[in-house]
Design an enzyme around this catalytic site. Structure first.
Site, mmCIF file in Angstrom:
data_model
loop_
_atom_site.group_PDB
_atom_site.id
_atom_site.type_symbol
_atom_site.label_atom_id
_atom_site.label_comp_id
_atom_site.label_asym_id
_atom_site.label_seq_id
_atom_site.Cartn_x
_atom_site.Cartn_y
_atom_site.Cartn_z
ATOM 1 N N HIS A 1 0.794 -1.219 0.000
ATOM 2 C CA HIS A 1 0.000 0.000 0.000
ATOM 3 C C HIS A 1 0.829 1.273 0.000
ATOM 4 O O HIS A 1 0.280 2.359 -0.098
ATOM 5 C CB HIS A 1 -0.984 -0.036 1.181
ATOM 6 C CG HIS A 1 -2.133 -0.968 0.914
ATOM 7 N ND1 HIS A 1 -3.214 -1.088 1.729
ATOM 8 C CD2 HIS A 1 -2.365 -1.815 -0.112
ATOM 9 C CE1 HIS A 1 -4.056 -1.988 1.229
ATOM 10 N NE2 HIS A 1 -3.546 -2.442 0.112
ATOM 11 N N SER B 1 -0.528 -1.144 -6.088
ATOM 12 C CA SER B 1 -0.253 -2.188 -7.078
ATOM 13 C C SER B 1 0.310 -1.566 -8.335
ATOM 14 O O SER B 1 -0.043 -0.443 -8.694
ATOM 15 C CB SER B 1 -1.550 -2.904 -7.458
ATOM 16 O OG SER B 1 -2.050 -3.630 -6.369
ATOM 17 N N LYS C 1 -14.816 -7.478 -8.399
ATOM 18 C CA LYS C 1 -14.013 -8.308 -9.297
ATOM 19 C C LYS C 1 -13.378 -9.480 -8.534
ATOM 20 O O LYS C 1 -13.380 -10.622 -9.000
ATOM 21 C CB LYS C 1 -12.930 -7.443 -9.936
ATOM 22 C CG LYS C 1 -12.214 -8.112 -11.077
ATOM 23 C CD LYS C 1 -11.458 -7.075 -11.917
ATOM 24 C CE LYS C 1 -10.748 -7.774 -13.053
ATOM 25 N NZ LYS C 1 -10.361 -6.855 -14.126
ATOM 26 N N GLU D 1 5.703 -33.761 -1.986
ATOM 27 C CA GLU D 1 4.467 -33.213 -2.529
ATOM 28 C C GLU D 1 4.775 -32.501 -3.846
ATOM 29 O O GLU D 1 5.892 -32.035 -4.061
ATOM 30 C CB GLU D 1 3.883 -32.198 -1.536
ATOM 31 C CG GLU D 1 3.304 -32.849 -0.296
ATOM 32 C CD GLU D 1 1.910 -33.371 -0.539
ATOM 33 O OE1 GLU D 1 1.802 -34.476 -1.093
ATOM 34 O OE2 GLU D 1 0.941 -32.690 -0.196
HETATM 35 C C1 HEM Z 1 0.382 -16.013 1.935
HETATM 36 C C2 HEM Z 1 0.774 -15.681 0.754
HETATM 37 C C3 HEM Z 1 0.537 -14.328 0.111
HETATM 38 C C4 HEM Z 1 -0.507 -13.458 0.293
HETATM 39 C C5 HEM Z 1 -1.711 -13.642 1.217
HETATM 40 C C6 HEM Z 1 -0.270 -12.341 -0.568
HETATM 41 C C7 HEM Z 1 -1.126 -11.239 -0.674
HETATM 42 C C8 HEM Z 1 -1.010 -10.240 -1.615
HETATM 43 C C9 HEM Z 1 -2.045 -9.332 -1.962
HETATM 44 C C10 HEM Z 1 -3.447 -9.300 -1.341
HETATM 45 C C11 HEM Z 1 -1.565 -8.524 -2.952
HETATM 46 C C12 HEM Z 1 -2.335 -7.469 -3.717
HETATM 47 C C13 HEM Z 1 -3.188 -8.119 -4.794
HETATM 48 C C14 HEM Z 1 -2.376 -8.692 -5.927
HETATM 49 O O1 HEM Z 1 -1.538 -7.977 -6.504
HETATM 50 O O2 HEM Z 1 -2.553 -9.885 -6.240
HETATM 51 C C15 HEM Z 1 -0.200 -8.913 -3.201
HETATM 52 C C16 HEM Z 1 0.656 -8.299 -4.103
HETATM 53 C C17 HEM Z 1 1.953 -8.719 -4.351
HETATM 54 N N1 HEM Z 1 2.560 -9.868 -3.885
HETATM 55 FE FE1 HEM Z 1 1.750 -11.156 -2.575
HETATM 56 N N2 HEM Z 1 0.905 -12.500 -1.259
HETATM 57 C C18 HEM Z 1 1.424 -13.708 -0.866
HETATM 58 C C19 HEM Z 1 2.603 -14.264 -1.329
HETATM 59 C C20 HEM Z 1 3.508 -13.624 -2.185
HETATM 60 C C21 HEM Z 1 4.714 -14.210 -2.664
HETATM 61 C C22 HEM Z 1 5.192 -15.622 -2.320
HETATM 62 C C23 HEM Z 1 5.329 -13.265 -3.475
HETATM 63 C C24 HEM Z 1 6.643 -13.332 -4.242
HETATM 64 C C25 HEM Z 1 7.645 -14.113 -3.992
HETATM 65 C C26 HEM Z 1 4.470 -12.101 -3.506
HETATM 66 C C27 HEM Z 1 4.738 -10.941 -4.192
HETATM 67 C C28 HEM Z 1 3.836 -9.927 -4.390
HETATM 68 C C29 HEM Z 1 4.074 -8.732 -5.183
HETATM 69 C C30 HEM Z 1 5.385 -8.375 -5.897
HETATM 70 C C31 HEM Z 1 2.892 -7.979 -5.167
HETATM 71 C C32 HEM Z 1 2.612 -6.669 -5.892
HETATM 72 C C33 HEM Z 1 2.086 -7.012 -7.240
HETATM 73 C C34 HEM Z 1 1.823 -5.833 -8.129
HETATM 74 O O3 HEM Z 1 1.418 -4.803 -7.647
HETATM 75 O O4 HEM Z 1 2.051 -6.019 -9.324
HETATM 76 N N3 HEM Z 1 3.379 -12.351 -2.708
HETATM 77 N N4 HEM Z 1 0.114 -9.981 -2.376
#
Ligand code: HEM
Lengths: 420, 282
Positions: A220, A224, A248, A292
């Protein structure tokens, strides 16, 4: 940017609370109409919310399962069967939790690859990316320890093989020698091992919750990114999270739940291993010990290298290398939509990853197509895996001529609309 | 937009490719000489799968009269035979046939008592050693989860091995004599479907070994099919409940998702096309 519009409560009770603890404002400005997001996010941006949903599902089902599960080497297997047979809706809880782990990984793999494709790891989102990698590592540990709990044959032998890997570090003075026994809590995988895995399997998801909160906090700050990869600075580039993205995401979540339910209700054992329906027996080694499915690519990398220590190092490096991505990729353009060559290699990387997964469940000396063994294929695929990060990404990102990038998101929306 | 579609299609292709790749090998591991079990028809398959009550009852009979001499069924309680269509009295009558000595009399001595519906099928042998001693060193596996433990599912349905099919195939896959060139270990029997082809279990079924109450001719294949159905139930007793709930969940979710789809479309109506954008201010 976290709160574009301030929360102004009209209800007196809400206002009374808000003045003392601004919790409604926090929600409003992070998930409500007070948080603005780029107007052109596509469904690949749905997967973060899906991952959050899965984390909650795993925690809730897990807590109820623990009410009936017994972490005792003699009783664990039967207690899981007891849950499936006798506990009210126990079969449902167990199937949701066991398949949920796989769903969680499917969602997170797509989430990570979305990041690759759209350059989400690039400035200013590096810390967000690092937190994601930490989440992923924690998930791997949690999933591994959870798989041990039912104490089936694969649970037991998987635990043994994976913990034995740490024996590769036996050259380290003082701690090296006893590291495997220290992990086991004895001289073999046994009761102490099961107890500690159970303890950590219960703990780590809550650590995950903490890191996920940091992850969203970090998200935030810049907000994004979006499929065009350009900053959303213009007056019409963003829209409120609520109602647009709540609607969405709700639709995406619904579709995902159908996919999930198909596994839970119709093929609950598809993603599992039949040997885990056999009680753990330290005297009988299964013919093939396979982890797994979500660990298979890394297992293939591990086994591609004949030297134990180097294999272990390669396996860990294959994930840790993600930390370097913001610098390995030197392109000024984020999204691969405008980087055709990078895009080509990206898809090659995806196919290579799937191929590694396939190799991970073959035994290394299986002879595959063209009379080449799985081992040799795995060595090629491992080489490509690392070359993608260490050679292709640095070079291509710096040398590629990118396609013209739109001036603003709003302009691109109007442009697309004109074309129809 | 076309680019978006492009990504999606490629992603999908990659996923499908991967799935087929992962699978095609999954069962390639079957050793030489071991045949792939034939697929039989069951009422339990598919999303509307239901228990085949008459077959389950016959299967119980085969288990009780034949297999239970060697194979335990530790996790199945008599009370759960309700799933097989028995009522309370019938279940009591089945349970009372067995004897348990887990109770103590007033002097603290073990006391024999008849079985009740809450009891579990007793094991034929006191422990693993006794079981092996009686079976030439081999251990007859417990039946509670055996069908699931022999189920190898693959993305390619024809590569999958279903536990029920395996049991039927195993029962009917014995040869009186090993094929030429195969050196048999004494005490083992040649079977087309057992891993390694040499199994310590003597052919357990013979035609007309049991007399079915419903008059069904007790061929080897029929008994194998019935006991396989029974074992499948024992391994996965909530199958029918699961599929019934699944159908409700699916129907509900599909309607709900359609509503969400239109809600979403409506919410985005104005914004999607950029009607809110003032081009002069860009
Ligand atoms: C428990 C696992 C995770 C949760 C709950 C989570 C949650 C979120 C949420 C809610 C967002 C905003 C919505 C979206 O862009 O899809 C986000 C963005 C992002 N997440 Fe995760 N995430 C998780 C794991 C990861 C992992 C494993 C990575 C990378 C190794 C990652 C990298 C990112 C990045 C780079 C963004 C920004 C994307 C953008 O704005 O283009 N996340 N995450």
């Amino acid at each position: 940017m976290a709160s574009d519009k301030k929360f102004e409560p009209t209800n007196p009770t809400v206002k009374w609370v808000e003045d003392r603890l601004p919790i409604f404002g926090l929600l409003y400005s992070s998930l409500g109409a007070g948080y603005n997001a780029p107007r052109n996010l596509n469904y690949w941006w749905n997967f973060g919310v899906l991952a959050g949903f899965m984390l909650v599902v795993q925690i809730v089902t897990g807590i109820v399962l623990v009410m009936h599960y017994v972490p005792d080497v003699n009783l664990a297997f039967d207690s899981v069967q007891h849950i499936r047979r006798d506990v009210n809706y126990g079969w449902l809880l167990q199937a949701v939790h066991a398949n949920g782990a796989s769903m969680f990984f499917i969602v997170v793999y797509i989430h990570i690859l979305r990041g690759f494709y759209f350059g989400s790891y690039k400035a200013p989102r590096e810390i967000l990316w690092f937190l994601g990698i930490i989440i992923y590592l924690l998930m791997m540990a949690t999933g591994f320890m959870g798989y041990v709990l039912p104490w089936g044959q694969m649970s037991f032998w998987g635990a043994k093989v994976i913990t034995n890997l740490f024996g590769a570090f036996d050259f380290i003075p003082f701690i090296g020698d006893g590291i495997v026994e220290w992990l086991w809590g004895g001289f073999a995988v046994g009761q102490p091992t099961l107890n500690r895995f159970f303890s950590l399997h219960y703990l780590l998801p809550f650590v995950l919750v903490g890191v996920v909160i940091l992850h969203i906090w970090a998200l935030h700050i810049p907000g994004s990114t979006n499929p065009l990869g350009i900053d959303a600075n213009g007056p019409y580039d963003k829209i409120p999270f609520h109602p647009y993205y709540t609607a969405k995401d709700a639709f995406g979540l619904g579709v995902f739940i159908i996919f999930f339910a198909a596994f839970v209700f119709y093929i609950p054992d598809f993603l599992g291993h039949p040997d885990n329906y056999i009680k753990a027996n330290p005297l009988v080694t299964p013919e093939h010990i396979v982890p797994e499915w979500y660990y298979l690519p890394f297992y293939a990398i591990l086994r591609a290298i004949p030297d134990k220590l180097l294999g272990v190092v390669a396996m860990f490096s294959s994930i840790l290398i993600l930390f370097a991505m913001p610098w390995l990729d030197g392109s000024r353009v984020r999204s691969m939509r405008f980087r055709p060559l990078s895009k080509f290699f990206f898809w090659l990387f995806v196919v290579n990853g799937i191929f590694l997964g396939y190799l991970g469940q073959r035994s290394p000396d299986d002879v595959l197509a063209l009379g080449v063994t799985a081992l040799v294929y795995a060595q090629f695929a491992t080489t490509f895996y690392f070359a993608y990060f260490l050679v292709i990404m640095p070079l291509v990102s710096r040398m590629e001529t990118t396609k013209p990038v739109p001036t603003s998101i709003a302009a691109a929306v109007l442009e697309a609309n004109k074309k129809g | 937009m076309t680019m978006m579609r492009n990504i999606k299609i490629k992603g999908l292709l990659a996923a499908i490719l991967g799935m087929t790749a992962i699978t095609s090998g999954a069962n390639g591991a079957t050793a030489e000489g071991v045949l792939h079990p034939e697929r039989n028809e069951y009422t339990t398959t598919g999303i509307f799968g239901k228990w085949d009550i008459p077959s389950l009852q016959r299967g119980l009979q085969v288990y009780v009269e034949v297999c239970s001499a060697c194979h335990s069924l530790d996790l199945v309680a008599f009370r759960t035979l309700e799933d097989l269509g028995y009522n309370e009295d019938e279940i009591k009558a089945i349970a009372v046939e067995y004897e348990y000595n887990d109770a103590l009399d007033d002097d603290g001595e073990p006391m024999f008592r008849p079985g009740i519906p809450a009891d579990y099928f007793p094991a034929p042998f006191a422990n693993e050693k006794a079981a092996r001693a009686a079976n030439g060193g081999a251990l007859p596996p417990d039946f509670s989860t055996l069908v699931k433990a022999r189920e190898h599912l693959s993305f390619l349905p024809w590569n999958s091995v279903y536990g029920e099919d395996y049991v039927v195939a195993l029962m009917t896959g014995y040869h009186d004599e090993a094929p030429e060139g195969v050196e048999m270990t004494p005490g083992l029997y040649y079977n087309d479907y057992f891993a390694g082809n040499q199994i310590a279990m003597a052919p357990p079924l013979f035609d007309d070994m049991v007399e079915y109450a419903d008059g069904t001719p007790a061929t080897i294949h029929q008994m194998a099919y019935d006991v396989a159905n029974f074992m499948a139930w024992a391994s996965d007793p909530t199958m029918q409940e699961r599929k019934e709930m699944g159908l409700n969940v699916m129907l509900f979710m599909i309607v709900f998702v359609i509503l969400l789809y239109f809600t979403n479309k409506r919410v985005w109506k104005k914004v999607k096309k950029g009607d809110d954008i003032d081009p002069s201010k860009l």
